[in-house]
Design an enzyme around this catalytic site. Structure first.
Site, PDB file in Angstrom:
ATOM      1  N   LYS A  69      31.139  49.920  37.986  1.00 40.32           N
ATOM      2  CA  LYS A  69      32.014  51.089  37.982  1.00 40.32           C
ATOM      3  C   LYS A  69      33.255  50.851  38.840  1.00 40.32           C
ATOM      4  CE  LYS A  69      31.640  56.085  38.547  1.00 40.32           C
ATOM      5  NZ  LYS A  69      30.816  57.173  39.049  1.00 40.32           N
TER       6      LYS A  69
ATOM      7  N   GLY B 166      30.854  48.490  46.426  1.00 35.87           N
ATOM      8  CA  GLY B 166      30.514  47.114  46.086  1.00 35.87           C
ATOM      9  C   GLY B 166      31.456  46.512  45.063  1.00 35.87           C
ATOM     10  N   CYS B 167      31.807  47.295  44.044  1.00 31.80           N
ATOM     11  CA  CYS B 167      32.701  46.806  42.989  1.00 31.80           C
ATOM     12  C   CYS B 167      34.115  46.601  43.524  1.00 31.80           C
ATOM     13  CB  CYS B 167      32.702  47.783  41.819  1.00 31.80           C
ATOM     14  SG  CYS B 167      31.068  47.961  41.058  1.00 31.80           S
ATOM     15  N   THR B 168      34.529  47.463  44.432  1.00 26.50           N
ATOM     16  CA  THR B 168      35.849  47.315  45.045  1.00 26.50           C
ATOM     17  C   THR B 168      35.899  46.032  45.866  1.00 26.50           C
ATOM     18  OG1 THR B 168      36.215  49.700  45.086  1.00 26.50           O
ATOM     19  CG2 THR B 168      37.519  48.368  46.619  1.00 26.50           C
TER      20      THR B 168
ATOM     21  N   SER C  12      36.005  42.990  43.534  1.00 31.01           N
ATOM     22  CA  SER C  12      37.305  42.854  42.874  1.00 31.01           C
ATOM     23  C   SER C  12      38.386  42.400  43.854  1.00 31.01           C
ATOM     24  CB  SER C  12      37.701  44.186  42.221  1.00 31.01           C
ATOM     25  OG  SER C  12      36.760  44.520  41.220  1.00 31.01           O
TER      26      SER C  12
END
Length: 123
Positions: free
Chosen positions: A40, A45-47, A50
């Site tokens: 998402k 975590g995804c931030t 990325s």
């Protein structure tokens, strides 16, 4: 579905990025391509993941490697995420999770006894 095996031909895809441009795997023929699937946009975590790829771009530039982030949210969400965190590489919208399924990243998950389908974290 299991993850694709190293050395196997990567499955083809055509997905739109945060600017509405379509990216096909064939567009990158002859170049190394790093494709990562994340659950998402704009979650902690995804931030971090990325932003780590963004920080690695100068090193990857030498090999002409392309980085492509893929998640199930739409292009508008991708644009907001990229702008907020200064992400300059393509973030691809896989709303129907077709690419994630081809690559083995769409699997059954479990949380607090509830089972559901989603992007799995692997290495």
């Amino acid at each position: 579905m299991a993850l694709i095996d190293p050395g196997k031909k990567a499955p083809a895809f055509a997905l739109k990025d945060q600017h509405g441009n379509t990216h096909r795997l064939s567009d990158y023929e002859g170049r190394p391509v790093i494709i990562y699937f994340y659950p998402k946009d704009d979650t902690p975590g995804c931030t971090q993941e990325s932003c780590d790829f963004q920080a690695s771009l100068p090193k990857l530039k030498k090999s002409k490697a392309a980085v492509l982030g893929v998640s199930i949210l739409d292009e508008k969400s991708k644009a907001k995420f990229a702008n907020k965190h200064g992400l300059t590489f393509p973030l691809l919208a896989d709303a129907d999770h077709e690419a994630a399924e081809k690559y083995g990243g769409w699997q059954q998950k479990s949380f607090m006894g509830r089972k559901f389908m989603g992007i799995v974290r692997t290495r």
